[in-house]
Design a protein around this motif. Structure first.
Motif, PDB file in Angstrom:
ATOM      1  N   ILE A  97     -94.547 -42.269   4.776  1.00  0.00           N
ATOM      2  CA  ILE A  97     -94.484 -42.726   3.387  1.00  0.00           C
ATOM      3  C   ILE A  97     -93.479 -43.856   3.249  1.00  0.00           C
ATOM      4  O   ILE A  97     -93.640 -44.761   2.434  1.00  0.00           O
TER       5      ILE A  97
ATOM      6  N   ILE C   9    -101.405 -42.432   6.901  1.00  0.00           N
ATOM      7  CA  ILE C   9    -101.046 -42.939   5.567  1.00  0.00           C
ATOM      8  C   ILE C   9    -101.109 -44.474   5.549  1.00  0.00           C
ATOM      9  O   ILE C   9    -101.606 -45.081   4.605  1.00  0.00           O
ATOM     10  N   ILE C  12    -104.606 -45.824   5.056  1.00  0.00           N
ATOM     11  CA  ILE C  12    -105.121 -45.632   3.699  1.00  0.00           C
ATOM     12  C   ILE C  12    -104.394 -46.578   2.744  1.00  0.00           C
ATOM     13  O   ILE C  12    -104.999 -47.165   1.839  1.00  0.00           O
ATOM     14  N   LYS C  13    -103.106 -46.750   2.999  1.00  0.00           N
ATOM     15  CA  LYS C  13    -102.311 -47.666   2.166  1.00  0.00           C
ATOM     16  C   LYS C  13    -102.910 -49.081   2.216  1.00  0.00           C
ATOM     17  O   LYS C  13    -103.030 -49.757   1.197  1.00  0.00           O
ATOM     18  N   CYS C  46    -102.290 -37.403  -2.074  1.00  0.00           N
ATOM     19  CA  CYS C  46    -102.111 -38.290  -3.227  1.00  0.00           C
ATOM     20  C   CYS C  46    -100.633 -38.445  -3.549  1.00  0.00           C
ATOM     21  O   CYS C  46    -100.174 -39.538  -3.876  1.00  0.00           O
ATOM     22  N   LEU C  49     -99.324 -40.828  -1.069  1.00  0.00           N
ATOM     23  CA  LEU C  49     -99.779 -42.204  -1.298  1.00  0.00           C
ATOM     24  C   LEU C  49     -99.101 -42.839  -2.510  1.00  0.00           C
ATOM     25  O   LEU C  49     -98.795 -44.029  -2.503  1.00  0.00           O
ATOM     26  N   ARG C  50     -98.899 -42.033  -3.542  1.00  0.00           N
ATOM     27  CA  ARG C  50     -98.219 -42.577  -4.722  1.00  0.00           C
ATOM     28  C   ARG C  50     -96.821 -43.049  -4.347  1.00  0.00           C
ATOM     29  O   ARG C  50     -96.392 -44.139  -4.718  1.00  0.00           O
ATOM     30  N   THR C  53     -97.078 -46.203  -1.824  1.00  0.00           N
ATOM     31  CA  THR C  53     -97.439 -47.481  -2.449  1.00  0.00           C
ATOM     32  C   THR C  53     -96.324 -47.939  -3.383  1.00  0.00           C
ATOM     33  O   THR C  53     -96.068 -49.130  -3.517  1.00  0.00           O
ATOM     34  N   ALA C 113    -110.805 -41.410   3.273  1.00  0.00           N
ATOM     35  CA  ALA C 113    -109.434 -41.025   3.610  1.00  0.00           C
ATOM     36  C   ALA C 113    -109.398 -40.159   4.869  1.00  0.00           C
ATOM     37  O   ALA C 113    -108.339 -39.883   5.405  1.00  0.00           O
TER      38      ALA C 113
END
Lengths: 180, 336, 231
Positions: A97, C9, C12-13, C46, C49-50, C53, C113
Motif C-alpha cells: 500500500i 496491489i 491494480i493501482k 478496497c 486500494l483506497r 491510491t 482484480a
C-alpha cells in the motif's frame, strides 16, 4: 518543527485472557504507557480480522498492535498463532500500500506481565512517533452497495445479512490507565 | 534423390528397418558406441566441424541434442545435416516439448529426405529449466505416442491421422531414452518394455554410475524379454571433478553416484597444491576417464547391454581416449 | 471450483489510474470459498486500494458490493442501475465473472482484480491444487482417477518421465507430487496396474481449447418457441 509533538493514534487489539488483563494490571500497578494507545478487547487474537486492521489504518490509526497470549498459552490453543500469520500477511500488504509494515506489530504477553505490556506499548509508540503520520488524507469511508432488493433478496439472504461487529470499544480510562 | 536412395535401401534389405550404420552394427552383434554433440547456441558451422573431428571414427553415430535442457540451440536436424556432410552419422533427438504432431511428421520427412535415419524420441526437459521459462510447451504427443507414430509412418506408410503416405514412409531407426534409476524404480523395467511395445528399436540410458543398481535393472529387463526386440545402449559419462560428481548425485533425478566414485575423484587431486589449478584439473579428468573406462569394461559383461552411449558434456576430447582404452577402437565397418 | 488469487496491489493501482470512482464487485461463489473475491476480500482489497491510491496522491473512491454469482446475468443486472456514477467496475470474480460483467454492461469498463488460476480443490488448509483442465474428453477412467493432463507438467499420457525424484516428487517443482507416480501406485493398489502397459493413443485435442471457444447447447433447457399452431 511543529508546535505540538506528534501524538500517534494507536489501536491495540488485545486478547481478553492475557494482554487485556496485562493492560489492566499495568494501570493498577502504576506502570505508565502512552495515553494515545486505545484498547479493543477481543475474545482471542484469533478473532483478529485482517479487514479490521486495515480499516483501522484507513480510519486514521498510525499504528496497530495485536497483543495475544504467550506462544503455547492460547486459551483456544492456536488463536495467537493464526493472529501471527495474519499480522505477517497484513504487514506485507501495508508495504504494498505504501505504508511501513513496522506500523503493525504482534506482541505476546501473559496476564501477569503488566510491566512488560507497558514497556512494549511505549516502545511501539516511540517507533510510530519516529515513523510519523501515515500521510493518508482522512476521507469518509465508501459505502457498501446493497443488492437489488426485489430480485436478489431471495438469492442473497445470507450475503445481505449485516456483518455483526462483535468488537466492543473500551474506554482506556475505564481500565485504570494512568498517564497524566 | 535421397528419397529414392532411402527407398532402395529398404527394398534391398528388408530385414533392416532403416539401414543406418548404427542399426547395421547392432544387427551384426557388434558392441555399439554412440556419442553426443550439442549444437551451438548460434549458427557457427565451425563448432559442429570441430566436434565432428573429435568423434568421427570413434563412435558409430552421434546424438544431436534438440534444445537440450530447454535452451535454444541450432536445430538438431539442421546440425544433423551438417554432420552427415562431414561423414558422421547422426541420431536426431526429437522432443515432444516444442512440436505438435504436424511439425514432428513434417520434420521427420524433411530429415529423411536429407538421409537422416536414427531418431531418438524424447518428451524433453521441461522449459522451466531452460532460457525461455515462459514458453508454452506443446506435448501434443508423449514420447510413447511419438515412437508409435514414427513406427506407423515407417511400417504402415501412414500419417498419424491414418492417411496414406504416398510414395512410402521414411526409413527410421527409432530410439528411446530410459532413466533406470528414477522413482518408482520397480516400474522402470516395465516402462522400458512399454517403450519396446511402442516401437523403440534401440534405447540409450541415463548415465550410469551405480553399477549394482543398473545390473538389477538389466536383469529385470532381460527377464521381461525387452532385449529381444530392443538394443540397450548403456549411458556412461566421464566425470570432470568430485564437485561434478556431487552435483549430479544431488541434482539429477534418480541419479546415485556411489561414495566410492566420489572418493576416487577426491583422491585424484590429493597432494596437488590448490594453487596449481591446471595440474589438479588434469589429474581429476584423467581419473574421470579411468573410471569411465572401467565402467565400460563392466558393462560389456552385463547381459542385454548391446553397446554404450558416451555423454561427454562439452568435453568431446574425452571420447577418443575412452573409446581407445576401452578396446573399442577401431570401430567396425558394416558395409551395406 | 475455480481457484483464483489477487493481483498485486501495484498492478491494480496502475489499472485504476485516472479513475475517480470505481465499483468493486465481488462474487459469492467459487472465489469466495478460495478466499480471493468474497465479501471479506472485497473489504480488504478496497481498503488497501483506497489507502494506496491516496498515498500516491491520486485517490480513487471505491464502493463495494458482492453478488452471489458474477457469471450469471440474473445476479448482476441490478448493478446496471447505478453504473452511471462509476468510471469502472473492478471485478473480484474469476475471468468468467469479469466477462459476464463486460457482456452485460457494454458502456462500462471492467477491470480484473484477480488472476484466475485453475479448476481445483483444497488439498489442505490454505492450499489449493489444480485437478482439471477441462480438456473436454475425460480420461480418468484409464488413469486411476488421477488426471495427468492437469497434474503432469508435460501432460504425459504414458508416464512417468525420467524426472521423478525420490519419493515421487516432480522435478519441475519438488512441491508437487508426480502425477504418474501416483497413478501407478493407485492402480497397483487397485490391482489394475497391467492396464498401464497399454499405449494410450494420441489424444484428440479438438475437444480442448484447441478447437476454439467451446459451447454446449441443451435444447431441452432452452426457452420453447411458440409455434403458430400451438396456441
Amino acid at each position: 518543527m511543529p508546535d505540538t509533538e506528534f501524538e500517534p493514534q494507536i489501536i491495540a487489539f488485545c486478547c481478553m485472557h492475557c494482554a487485556y488483563a496485562a493492560a489492566d494490571l499495568a494501570g493498577s500497578s502504576r506502570h505508565e504507557y502512552p495515553v494515545s494507545l486505545k484498547i479493543v478487547a477481543l475474545p482471542c487474537t484469533g478473532r483478529t480480522d485482517m479487514g479490521h486492521i486495515l480499516k483501522t489504518f484507513e480510519d486514521g490509526a498510525d499504528g496497530v498492535l495485536v497483543a495475544g497470549c504467550l506462544t503455547g498459552r492460547c486459551h483456544y490453543q492456536s488463536g495467537n498463532l493464526y493472529a501471527k500469520q495474519r499480522v505477517e500477511y497484513v504487514g506485507d500488504l501495508l508495504e504494498q500500500i505504501g505504508l511501513q509494515h513496522e506500523r503493525l506489530r504482534m506482541i505476546n504477553v501473559s496476564a501477569g506481565m503488566g510491566a512488560r505490556f507497558a514497556e512494549l506499548a511505549s516502545e511501539f509508540t516511540e517507533t510510530i512517533k519516529l515513523l510519523g503520520p501515515t500521510g493518508l488524507t482522512k476521507k469518509p469511508r465508501s459505502k457498501e452497495i446493497p443488492l437489488a432488493p426485489e430480485k436478489s433478496t431471495k438469492l442473497m439472504q445470507s450475503t445481505l445479512a449485516k456483518n455483526e461487529q462483535i468488537i466492543h470499544w473500551v474506554d482506556p480510562k475505564s481500565i485504570g490507565k494512568s498517564v497524566a | 534423390m535421397t528419397q529414392q536412395l532411402a527407398t532402395e535401401n529398404k527394398t534391398t534389405e528388408s530385414e533392416l528397418k532403416a539401414g543406418s550404420n548404427l542399426e547395421r552394427i547392432l544387427a551384426a552383434g557388434q558392441f555399439a558406441v554412440t556419442g553426443e554433440i550439442g549444437p551451438p547456441k548460434n549458427f557457427d558451422v565451425e563448432v559442429i566441424h570441430r566436434k565432428v573431428s573429435l568423434l568421427k571414427g570413434y563412435v558409430d553415430a552421434a546424438n544431436i541434442t534438440d534444445n537440450q535442457t530447454g535452451i535454444v540451440r541450432m536445430s538438431s536436424i539442421g546440425a544433423g545435416i551438417l554432420i552427415i556432410n562431414q561423414g558422421l552419422e547422426p541420431v536426431i533427438q526429437l522432443t515432444c516439448r516444442d512440436r505438435n504432431r504436424l511439425a514432428m511428421q513434417s520434420d521427420i520427412l524433411g530429415a529423411a529426405a536429407h538421409g537422416i535415419k536414427n531418431v531418438l524420441c524424447l518428451s524433453g526437459d521441461h522449459q522451466s529449466f531452460g532460457n525461455h521459462p515462459g514458453a508454452k510447451n506443446v506435448h501434443d504427443l508423449d514420447s510413447m505416442q511419438l515412437m508409435r507414430m514414427l513406427q506407423e509412418m515407417r511400417d504402415k506408410n501412414q500419417f498419424q491421422c491414418g492417411e496414406e503416405i504416398a510414395g512410402g514412409g521414411p526409413p527410421l531407426f527409432i530410439g528411446a531414452a530410459a532413466n533406470p534409476f528414477a522413482d518408482p524404480v520397480e516400474l522402470r523395467p516395465l516402462r522400458l518394455k512399454k517403450k519396446a511395445i511402442a516401437g523403440a528399436n534401440f534405447v540409450q540410458t541415463q548415465i550410469i554410475y551405480d553399477m549394482d543398481r543398473f545390473k538389477q535393472y538389466m536383469k529385470k529387463s532381460v527377464d521381461l524379454g525387452v532385449t529381444e526386440t530392443v538394443s540397450v545402449l548403456a549411458g556412461v559419462g566421464p566425470l570432470k571433478s568430485a564437485g561434478m560428481a556431487r552435483y549430479m548425485r544431488d541434482n539429477v533425478p534418480g541419479m546415485t553416484v556411489p561414495d566410492e566414485i566420489i572418493e576416487r575423484m577426491e583422491d585424484a587431486v590429493q597432494g596437488i597444491s590448490s594453487e596449481d589449478k591446471k595440474a589438479r584439473m588434469a589429474a581429476s579428468r584423467a581419473e574421470g576417464i579411468r573410471i569411465c573406462i572401467e565402467q565400460i569394461e563392466q558393462l560389456k559383461e552385463v547381459e542385454g547391454v548391446a553397446g554404450i552411449h558416451i555423454m561427454a558434456i562439452e568435453w568431446e576430447e574425452a571420447i577418443k581416449p575412452i573409446v581407445t582404452s576401452a578396446g573399442l577402437y577401431p570401430r567396425p565397418v558394416c558395409d551395406s | 471450483m475455480i481457484v483464483a488469487d489477487q493481483k498485486p496491489i501495484e498492478d491494480i493501482k496502475q489499472m485504476l489510474r485516472g479513475k475517480r470512482k470505481v465499483l468493486a464487485v465481488g462474487c459469492g461463489t467459487c472465489v469466495a470459498v478460495c478466499f480471493a473475491g468474497g465479501k471479506r476480500e472485497v473489504g480488504l482489497l478496497c481498503s488497501a486500494l483506497r489507502m494506496a491510491t491516496d498515498l500516491a496522491g491520486e485517490p480513487v473512491e471505491i464502493d463495494e458490493t458482492v453478488v452471489q454469482r458474477e457469471c450469471e446475468q440474473e445476479y448482476i443486472e441490478h448493478l446496471g442501475e447505478r453504473l452511471d456514477e462509476y468510471d469502472a467496475i473492478l471485478s473480484l470474480g474469476c475471468g468468467v465473472g469479469v466477462q459476464s460483467l463486460a457482456d452485460s454492461f457494454p458502456n462500462t469498463r471492467v477491470l480484473p482484480a484477480l488472476n484466475t488460476k485453475f479448476m481445483g480443490a483444497p488439498s489442505g488448509q490454505g492450499v489449493w491444487e489444480e485437478r482439471c483442465q477441462g480438456c473436454g474428453n475425460c480420461l480418468l477412467e484409464y488413469t486411476g482417477g488421477i488426471c495427468p493432463i492437469s497434474r503432469c507438467p508435460k501432460q504425459l499420457m504414458n508416464g512417468p518421465c525420467g524426472g521423478t525424484d525420490q519419493g515421487g516428487r516432480c522435478e519441475v517443482d519438488p512441491e508437487i507430487p508426480c502425477a504418474w507416480y501416483n497413478i501407478w501406485a493407485r492402480m497397483d493398489n487397485l490391482n489394475i496396474q497391467d492396464e498401464l502397459m497399454e499405449i494410450h493413443p494420441p489424444k484428440d485435442w479438438s475437444t480442448s481449447r484447441d478447437g476454439g471457444m467451446r459451447r454446449i447447447v441443451r435444447k431441452d433447457l432452452q426457452k420453447p418457441e411458440l409455434d403458430e399452431g400451438d396456441s
